[in-house]
Design a protein around this motif. Structure first.
Motif, mmCIF file in Angstrom:
data_model
loop_
_atom_site.group_PDB
_atom_site.id
_atom_site.type_symbol
_atom_site.label_atom_id
_atom_site.label_comp_id
_atom_site.label_asym_id
_atom_site.label_seq_id
_atom_site.Cartn_x
_atom_site.Cartn_y
_atom_site.Cartn_z
ATOM 1 N N LEU A 45 0.841 -1.441 0.008
ATOM 2 C CA LEU A 45 -0.151 0.025 0.011
ATOM 3 C C LEU A 45 0.816 1.341 0.048
ATOM 4 C CD1 LEU A 45 -2.619 1.326 0.148
ATOM 5 C CD2 LEU A 45 -2.886 0.927 2.318
ATOM 6 N N ALA A 46 1.805 1.269 0.724
ATOM 7 C CA ALA A 46 2.919 2.294 0.767
ATOM 8 C C ALA A 46 3.383 2.666 -0.605
ATOM 9 C CB ALA A 46 3.981 2.119 1.577
ATOM 10 N N LYS A 47 3.937 1.489 -1.231
ATOM 11 C CA LYS A 47 4.388 1.610 -2.776
ATOM 12 C C LYS A 47 3.420 2.377 -3.583
ATOM 13 C CE LYS A 47 6.683 -0.849 -6.388
ATOM 14 N NZ LYS A 47 6.756 -2.042 -6.825
ATOM 15 N N ASN A 48 2.066 1.961 -3.243
ATOM 16 C CA ASN A 48 1.182 2.282 -4.334
ATOM 17 C C ASN A 48 0.822 3.936 -3.983
ATOM 18 O OD1 ASN A 48 0.732 0.042 -5.699
ATOM 19 N ND2 ASN A 48 -1.026 -0.536 -4.301
ATOM 20 N N ILE A 49 0.871 4.357 -2.616
ATOM 21 C CA ILE A 49 0.585 5.886 -2.368
ATOM 22 C C ILE A 49 1.762 6.563 -2.574
ATOM 23 C CG2 ILE A 49 0.677 7.434 -0.317
ATOM 24 C CD1 ILE A 49 -0.763 5.074 1.406
ATOM 25 N N ASN A 50 3.010 6.045 -2.725
ATOM 26 C CA ASN A 50 4.211 6.878 -2.972
ATOM 27 C C ASN A 50 4.042 7.154 -4.602
ATOM 28 O OD1 ASN A 50 5.176 7.414 -0.543
ATOM 29 N ND2 ASN A 50 6.470 5.670 -0.470
ATOM 30 N N THR A 51 3.698 6.236 -5.299
ATOM 31 C CA THR A 51 3.457 6.237 -6.823
ATOM 32 C C THR A 51 2.350 7.253 -7.101
ATOM 33 O OG1 THR A 51 4.193 3.818 -7.234
ATOM 34 C CG2 THR A 51 2.921 4.803 -8.924
ATOM 35 N N GLU A 58 3.996 15.240 -11.015
ATOM 36 C CA GLU A 58 4.370 14.982 -12.391
ATOM 37 C C GLU A 58 3.329 15.290 -13.282
ATOM 38 O OE1 GLU A 58 5.503 10.966 -13.134
ATOM 39 O OE2 GLU A 58 7.314 11.180 -11.758
ATOM 40 N N GLU A 59 2.091 15.352 -12.809
ATOM 41 C CA GLU A 59 1.001 15.776 -13.651
ATOM 42 C C GLU A 59 1.151 17.238 -13.993
ATOM 43 O OE1 GLU A 59 -3.789 15.429 -13.558
ATOM 44 O OE2 GLU A 59 -2.717 13.944 -12.680
ATOM 45 N N ILE A 60 1.524 18.102 -12.945
ATOM 46 C CA ILE A 60 1.606 19.403 -13.160
ATOM 47 C C ILE A 60 3.375 19.708 -12.997
ATOM 48 C CG2 ILE A 60 1.252 21.823 -11.916
ATOM 49 C CD1 ILE A 60 -1.295 20.111 -12.733
ATOM 50 N N LYS A 61 3.761 19.790 -14.144
ATOM 51 C CA LYS A 61 5.321 19.987 -14.249
ATOM 52 C C LYS A 61 5.716 21.443 -13.932
ATOM 53 C CE LYS A 61 5.927 16.324 -17.941
ATOM 54 N NZ LYS A 61 5.320 15.154 -17.104
ATOM 55 N N VAL A 65 7.288 20.800 -7.052
ATOM 56 C CA VAL A 65 7.131 20.274 -5.550
ATOM 57 C C VAL A 65 8.048 19.126 -5.039
ATOM 58 C CG1 VAL A 65 4.461 20.955 -5.622
ATOM 59 C CG2 VAL A 65 5.224 18.865 -6.819
ATOM 60 N N LYS A 66 9.124 19.076 -5.682
ATOM 61 C CA LYS A 66 10.012 18.051 -5.213
ATOM 62 C C LYS A 66 10.246 17.825 -3.944
ATOM 63 C CE LYS A 66 12.724 18.559 -9.474
ATOM 64 N NZ LYS A 66 13.801 19.470 -10.013
ATOM 65 N N ASP A 67 10.479 18.973 -3.076
ATOM 66 C CA ASP A 67 10.775 18.844 -1.501
ATOM 67 C C ASP A 67 9.629 18.340 -0.946
ATOM 68 O OD1 ASP A 67 13.349 19.823 -1.803
ATOM 69 O OD2 ASP A 67 12.777 21.985 -1.441
ATOM 70 N N GLU A 68 8.466 18.388 -1.472
ATOM 71 C CA GLU A 68 7.216 18.102 -0.693
ATOM 72 C C GLU A 68 6.810 16.881 -1.056
ATOM 73 O OE1 GLU A 68 7.298 20.924 -2.474
ATOM 74 O OE2 GLU A 68 6.390 22.534 -1.604
ATOM 75 N N VAL A 69 7.121 16.156 -2.000
ATOM 76 C CA VAL A 69 7.018 14.772 -2.694
ATOM 77 C C VAL A 69 8.160 13.923 -1.798
ATOM 78 C CG1 VAL A 69 7.346 13.140 -4.291
ATOM 79 C CG2 VAL A 69 5.907 15.114 -4.872
ATOM 80 N N LYS A 70 9.204 14.550 -1.694
ATOM 81 C CA LYS A 70 10.285 13.645 -0.927
ATOM 82 C C LYS A 70 9.894 13.502 0.534
ATOM 83 C CE LYS A 70 14.452 14.566 -2.048
ATOM 84 N NZ LYS A 70 15.875 15.071 -2.253
ATOM 85 N N SER A 71 9.444 14.846 1.130
ATOM 86 C CA SER A 71 8.712 14.527 2.574
ATOM 87 C C SER A 71 7.847 13.646 2.801
ATOM 88 C CB SER A 71 8.507 16.143 2.933
ATOM 89 O OG SER A 71 7.840 16.090 4.287
ATOM 90 N N ILE A 72 6.617 13.772 1.750
ATOM 91 C CA ILE A 72 5.728 12.988 2.058
ATOM 92 C C ILE A 72 6.049 11.524 1.725
ATOM 93 C CG2 ILE A 72 3.479 12.279 0.830
ATOM 94 C CD1 ILE A 72 3.161 15.359 -0.058
ATOM 95 N N THR A 73 6.837 11.267 0.870
ATOM 96 C CA THR A 73 6.933 9.763 0.384
ATOM 97 C C THR A 73 7.722 9.171 1.660
ATOM 98 O OG1 THR A 73 9.019 10.363 -0.832
ATOM 99 C CG2 THR A 73 6.948 9.755 -1.848
ATOM 100 N N ALA A 74 8.869 10.152 2.446
ATOM 101 C CA ALA A 74 9.534 9.699 3.592
ATOM 102 C C ALA A 74 8.507 9.222 4.686
ATOM 103 C CB ALA A 74 10.515 10.575 4.064
ATOM 104 N N GLY A 75 7.639 10.085 4.987
ATOM 105 C CA GLY A 75 6.628 9.805 5.857
ATOM 106 C C GLY A 75 5.814 8.648 5.777
ATOM 107 N N VAL A 76 5.570 8.411 4.391
ATOM 108 C CA VAL A 76 4.787 7.348 4.249
ATOM 109 C C VAL A 76 5.457 5.585 4.514
ATOM 110 C CG1 VAL A 76 3.825 5.834 2.203
ATOM 111 C CG2 VAL A 76 3.286 8.272 2.393
ATOM 112 N N GLU A 77 6.893 5.932 4.286
ATOM 113 C CA GLU A 77 7.878 4.846 4.486
ATOM 114 C C GLU A 77 7.730 4.650 5.954
ATOM 115 O OE1 GLU A 77 8.998 2.781 2.382
ATOM 116 O OE2 GLU A 77 8.150 3.697 0.724
ATOM 117 N N LYS A 78 7.833 5.680 6.700
ATOM 118 C CA LYS A 78 7.931 5.673 8.258
ATOM 119 C C LYS A 78 6.602 5.107 8.568
ATOM 120 C CE LYS A 78 10.901 9.542 9.282
ATOM 121 N NZ LYS A 78 11.093 10.873 9.543
#
Length: 113
Positions: A45-51, A58-61, A65-78
């Motif tokens: 589920l975490a993998k699906n969420i991060n994807t 990526e939809e809005i190039k 929002v790279k920093d936000e994505v990095k922070s969110i995906t790290a939180g999902v992994e935790k």
């Protein structure tokens, strides 16, 4: 002709905004579910969420929002390893971060109208 192109552009932007809102709604549910899962189920589920998080960014190039994505995906992994109240708290923080990212994306979309 110019009016038609303008209307198509507005329709495209409205469609993007609608798709993003739909994805975020589903993400909120998935994040809540992840807070309750453990083991392999949580990892999948975490993998699906991060994807999904990455696909939103990526939809809005045009918006960085790279920093936000990095922070969110790290939180999902935790969150995969978290349990109980700490999982609920982390899930809430992640959903807040997702909302902030979406707000950052939606403001420029709204200004294009």
């Amino acid at each position: 002709m110019a009016q038609t192109m303008e209307n198509e552009s507005k329709g495209t932007e409205a469609g993007k905004k609608s798709r993003i809102q739909e994805k975020v709604g589903k993400l909120g549910n998935d994040i809540d579910t992840l807070a309750k899962k453990t083991g392999d189920e949580a990892s999948k589920l975490a993998k699906n969420i991060n994807t999904e998080i990455k696909s939103i960014s990526e939809e809005i190039k045009s918006i960085d929002v790279k920093d936000e994505v990095k922070s969110i995906t790290a939180g999902v992994e935790k969150l995969v390893d978290a349990t109980g109240d700490s999982a609920k708290k982390l899930a809430s923080e992640i959903k807040t971060d997702v909302k902030k990212m979406v707000d950052k994306i939606e403001v420029p979309i709204s200004k294009k109208k």
